[in-house]
Design a protein around this motif. Structure first.
Motif, short mmCIF file in Angstrom:
data_model
loop_
_atom_site.label_atom_id
_atom_site.label_comp_id
_atom_site.label_asym_id
_atom_site.label_seq_id
_atom_site.Cartn_x
_atom_site.Cartn_y
_atom_site.Cartn_z
N ALA A 35 0.84 -1.19 0.00
CA ALA A 35 0.00 0.00 0.00
C ALA A 35 0.88 1.25 0.00
CB ALA A 35 -0.92 0.00 1.22
N GLY A 36 0.64 2.13 -0.96
CA GLY A 36 1.35 3.40 -1.03
C GLY A 36 2.80 3.29 -1.44
N CYS A 37 3.20 2.16 -2.06
CA CYS A 37 4.62 1.96 -2.41
C CYS A 37 4.82 1.74 -3.90
CB CYS A 37 5.19 0.78 -1.63
SG CYS A 37 5.42 1.12 0.12
N GLY A 38 3.99 2.33 -4.72
CA GLY A 38 4.17 2.21 -6.16
C GLY A 38 4.09 0.76 -6.61
N HIS A 39 5.15 0.29 -7.27
CA HIS A 39 5.15 -1.07 -7.80
C HIS A 39 5.86 -2.07 -6.88
CE1 HIS A 39 3.53 0.34 -11.60
NE2 HIS A 39 4.49 1.26 -11.65
N HIS A 40 6.33 -1.61 -5.73
CA HIS A 40 7.13 -2.49 -4.86
C HIS A 40 6.25 -3.56 -4.21
CE1 HIS A 40 10.12 -3.88 -2.07
NE2 HIS A 40 9.32 -3.62 -1.05
N ARG A 41 6.61 -4.81 -4.40
CA ARG A 41 5.85 -5.91 -3.78
C ARG A 41 6.76 -6.92 -3.09
NH1 ARG A 41 4.12 -10.32 -7.83
NH2 ARG A 41 5.75 -10.29 -9.41
N GLY A 42 7.99 -6.53 -2.83
CA GLY A 42 8.91 -7.42 -2.13
C GLY A 42 9.49 -8.47 -3.04
N GLU A 43 10.48 -9.18 -2.52
CA GLU A 43 11.18 -10.19 -3.33
C GLU A 43 11.24 -11.51 -2.58
OE1 GLU A 43 12.04 -9.65 -6.33
OE2 GLU A 43 11.71 -7.47 -6.34
N THR A 44 11.35 -12.57 -3.34
CA THR A 44 11.66 -13.87 -2.75
C THR A 44 13.18 -14.06 -2.76
OG1 THR A 44 11.40 -14.98 -4.88
CG2 THR A 44 9.47 -14.92 -3.43
N PHE A 45 13.67 -14.85 -1.82
CA PHE A 45 15.11 -15.08 -1.74
C PHE A 45 15.60 -16.01 -2.84
CE2 PHE A 45 14.39 -13.92 2.82
CZ PHE A 45 15.18 -12.77 2.80
N TYR A 46 14.69 -16.75 -3.46
CA TYR A 46 15.02 -17.63 -4.58
C TYR A 46 14.02 -17.37 -5.70
CZ TYR A 46 17.21 -20.71 -0.98
OH TYR A 46 17.95 -21.23 0.04
N PRO A 47 14.43 -17.46 -6.95
CA PRO A 47 13.45 -17.54 -8.02
C PRO A 47 12.57 -18.77 -7.80
CG PRO A 47 15.65 -17.17 -8.91
CD PRO A 47 15.82 -17.48 -7.46
N ALA A 48 11.33 -18.69 -8.22
CA ALA A 48 10.38 -19.76 -7.92
C ALA A 48 10.84 -21.11 -8.43
CB ALA A 48 9.01 -19.40 -8.50
N ASP A 49 11.35 -21.17 -9.64
CA ASP A 49 11.79 -22.45 -10.21
C ASP A 49 12.97 -23.04 -9.43
OD1 ASP A 49 9.82 -22.25 -12.09
OD2 ASP A 49 11.14 -21.63 -13.72
N GLU A 50 13.90 -22.17 -9.04
CA GLU A 50 15.05 -22.63 -8.28
C GLU A 50 14.62 -23.18 -6.92
OE1 GLU A 50 19.09 -20.86 -6.12
OE2 GLU A 50 18.13 -19.69 -7.72
N PHE A 51 13.68 -22.48 -6.28
CA PHE A 51 13.23 -22.96 -4.97
C PHE A 51 12.48 -24.28 -5.10
CE2 PHE A 51 10.48 -23.12 -1.23
CZ PHE A 51 11.43 -22.99 -0.24
N ALA A 52 11.69 -24.42 -6.15
CA ALA A 52 10.97 -25.68 -6.35
C ALA A 52 11.94 -26.84 -6.53
CB ALA A 52 10.04 -25.56 -7.55
N ASP A 53 13.00 -26.62 -7.29
CA ASP A 53 13.99 -27.68 -7.49
C ASP A 53 14.72 -27.98 -6.18
OD1 ASP A 53 13.35 -27.93 -10.16
OD2 ASP A 53 14.94 -26.59 -10.85
N LEU A 54 15.03 -26.95 -5.41
CA LEU A 54 15.70 -27.15 -4.13
C LEU A 54 14.83 -27.97 -3.18
CD1 LEU A 54 17.88 -26.64 -1.98
CD2 LEU A 54 16.78 -24.43 -1.52
N LEU A 55 13.56 -27.60 -3.07
CA LEU A 55 12.69 -28.33 -2.16
C LEU A 55 12.53 -29.78 -2.61
CD1 LEU A 55 11.08 -27.78 0.44
CD2 LEU A 55 9.05 -27.66 -0.99
N ALA A 56 12.46 -29.99 -3.92
CA ALA A 56 12.36 -31.37 -4.43
C ALA A 56 13.61 -32.17 -4.06
CB ALA A 56 12.15 -31.35 -5.94
N GLU A 57 14.78 -31.53 -4.13
CA GLU A 57 16.01 -32.22 -3.77
C GLU A 57 16.01 -32.59 -2.29
OE1 GLU A 57 20.80 -31.32 -3.24
OE2 GLU A 57 19.52 -29.84 -4.20
N LEU A 58 15.64 -31.64 -1.43
CA LEU A 58 15.62 -31.91 0.00
C LEU A 58 14.56 -32.94 0.35
CD1 LEU A 58 16.06 -28.25 1.30
CD2 LEU A 58 17.82 -30.02 1.08
N ASP A 59 13.42 -32.83 -0.27
CA ASP A 59 12.35 -33.80 -0.06
C ASP A 59 12.80 -35.19 -0.49
OD1 ASP A 59 9.23 -34.26 0.32
OD2 ASP A 59 9.77 -35.17 -1.61
#
Length: 574
Positions: free
Chosen positions: A322-346
């Motif tokens: 709210a009130g921050c233009g286009h800013h919506r925060g960031e994830t620490f990993y790109p979604a695809d990279e995180f999905a692959d990481l979680l699959a590896e750990l799982d």
């Protein structure tokens, strides 16, 4: 009243009589007495039958008609961070002037201090809705370096002397313990450091702070925080603590606590998996899980982050702040990279606790779990999304569908912490308040709720959490915020007992008072299942039993209606 037993009556080690036992076990929901042998429950039933279990050497505990519950299981409690007596305590300091006053008073009492350290500053105390600067601290600290942690321990605030002493300048902002923010016009560091929870609480980040001479990071200070928090935990009737973020180095602290008799609560310690964790690290994590695997100290789950927190606008949202233009925060990993990481750990059999507060961060985790199931096949992984602060309704049913546990902290959604006028509510905006901590919606959709304190972000006392889950009102009373997401008292108690046990693969040993399970239970000063919600705060754990041993009794509890520990006055540090 029916009863259950594992064997024919014979003298038990401990018999609890004349109690109102809420077992959290649907097979036998209530009982009046129980018997314990060799640390486990061997019988539950009517008080009239308890005498058959009493013989020479049996200890008899008189319940005096009080409510007995399974020992509380706090599914997310940073006992190792704790609250540090050597720090200036800033909880409740609502203005910069009050922060200055507390720091000046502490410094006057410790004139020879080489560092000024403080914890629990609230972002809303900084004027204008901005993040703090070194120049905001300088008037109260002078040339003594100052290291100040936010209440959520996700950010640090340094004065000019600390920036200089830690070697932070415009050319050195990528730090082992965080990301130093810079002024957009001058490029100079402002004194505000983000990502502290992700980097500063890692093994490398902690070592860096220690090597740089920050006293807060020293082993003795760490152990002091742990020991104090463990004392508070058992005083509240928390018989199992899940410590969610540790390095391999930190495990020695728990071993020391055990050797010194301070480990009266059972511990589940999750290991931190920061970005860059190697295959060799994973092998070391697996070895630690094999080494620490008894009912007092268990190591195993992995802690990851996908986003940060809403208050400094670092959580990942689907739509802009709210009130921050286009800013919506960031994830620490790109979604695809995180999905692959979680699959590896799982695939390696690890259970993952993933910090996610924003609706986009949460969706990224759920998508990753779905991907892991498609790669590895479904398994009983019980991955957790931790916090679930801002959840898009479209993702609510996915928790149950994917077998993902919602590990949530009721106190976080209290109006005096996150409601209207506070940074959380204002940053998200009123149009998204319906997404805030939707505990009832998740429960009704079949998700497992594991409730917890997140000490020392909020009070450790389960009574404060249960009250807030039931009312969504301020702890001192007042108007509720998003009351459509309240829970009933039985569901809240289940979340602090059997829900948290299930979430951590402990349901066969803990979470309910059931024959064959560990004899971990608490006798409360008030019947929280029957009294008004507003009377729940102040309820004490008058007797706490762990493995059949009484570790807290009435005479050890100080005060008539007081709460054990010093942190119950409001939202505390980390």
């Amino acid at each position: 009243m029916t009863s259950t037993t594992t064997s024919s009556p014979a003298p038990a080690d401990l018999v609890l009589r004349d109690a109102r036992i809420h077992t959290v076990d649907p097979a036998l929901p209530a009982a009046e007495a129980l018997a314990v042998r060799d640390g486990r429950i061997v019988w539950l039933g009517a008080d009239a039958d308890a005498g058959r279990w009493t013989g020479e050497g049996t200890r008899v505990l008189d319940g005096r008609g009080r409510l007995v519950l399974p020992g509380f299981i706090d599914a997310h409690n940073h006992v190792r961070l704790g609250s540090d007596d050597a720090c200036v305590q800033l909880a409740g300091a609502g203005t910069l002037d009050e922060i200055h006053a507390r720091i000046r008073a502490w410094h006057a009492a410790h004139p020879g201090a080489e560092w000024i350290e403080a914890e629990a500053f609230d972002y809303s105390a900084i004027p204008g809705g901005r993040m703090p600067h070194a120049t905001d601290l300088d008037p109260a600290t002078g040339d003594t370096p100052a290291f100040v942690l936010s209440y959520d321990v996700h950010t640090a605030w340094l004065n000019t002397a600390a920036l200089r002493g830690l070697g932070i300048d415009r050319d050195h902002t990528e730090l082992p313990f965080g990301q130093a923010q810079t002024d957009p016009e001058t490029g100079e560091p402002t004194g505000f450091v983000k990502d502290f929870a992700v980097k500063g609480l890692s093994r490398d980040g902690h070592r860096a702070l220690r090597d740089l001479g920050v006293p807060w990071a020293s082993p003795d200070r760490q152990y002091g925080r742990l020991a104090k928090s463990l004392d508070d935990a058992i005083g509240y009737g928390i018989t199992t603590v899940v410590e969610p973020q540790n390095s391999l180095d930190d495990l020695a602290l728990f071993e020391r606590a055990r050797a010194e008799g301070r480990l009266r609560s059972r511990i589940v310690a999750a290991l931190f998996h920061p970005r860059g964790t190697s295959e060799a690290d994973l092998d070391d994590f697996a070895a630690a899980a094999e080494r620490f695997a008894d009912d007092r100290l268990r190591v195993g789950p992995l802690k990851l982050y996908i986003d940060d927190v809403v208050e400094p606008r670092t959580a990942a949202l689907l739509e802009p702040y709210a009130g921050c233009g286009h800013h919506r925060g960031e994830t620490f990993y790109p979604a695809d990279e995180f999905a692959d990481l979680l699959a590896e750990l799982d695939g390696r059999g690890f259970q993952c606790f993933v910090h996610a507060t924003g609706d986009r961060g949460i969706r990224t985790v759920l998508d990753a779990v779905e991907h892991a199931r498609s790669v590895n096949g479904p398994r009983d992984a019980r991955h957790q999304v931790v916090h679930v602060e801002c959840l898009d309704p479209r993702d609510t049913p996915r928790f149950a569908e994917l077998g993902v546990v919602a590990c949530m902290q009721p106190r976080h959604c209290a109006p005096e912490i996150a409601g209207p006028g506070k940074d959380w509510a204002e940053n998200v905006g009123a149009g998204r308040w319906h997404k805030a901590w939707p505990m009832r919606s998740l429960h009704e959709a079949g998700a497992v709720l594991a409730l917890s304190s997140d000490w020392n972000v909020a009070e450790m006392d389960p009574m404060a959490g249960i009250y807030t889950a039931l009312t969504r009102r301020p702890l001192g009373g007042g108007e509720p915020w998003q009351p459509g997401e309240t829970l009933d008292v039985e569901t809240a108690v289940h979340g602090y007992t059997m829900g948290s046990a299930y979430a951590n693969f402990l349901e066969d040993e803990r979470g309910s008072l059931t024959v064959g399970k560990l004899a971990d239970f608490v006798v409360l000063s008030r019947d929280i299942l029957r009294i008004r919600p507003q009377d729940i705060p102040g309820t004490r754990a008058e007797v706490v039993v762990v493995g059949g041993e009484t570790v807290v009794d009435e005479e050890a509890v100080v005060g008539d209606e007081s709460v054990v520990g010093e942190e119950a006055s409001g939202r505390a540090a980390v």
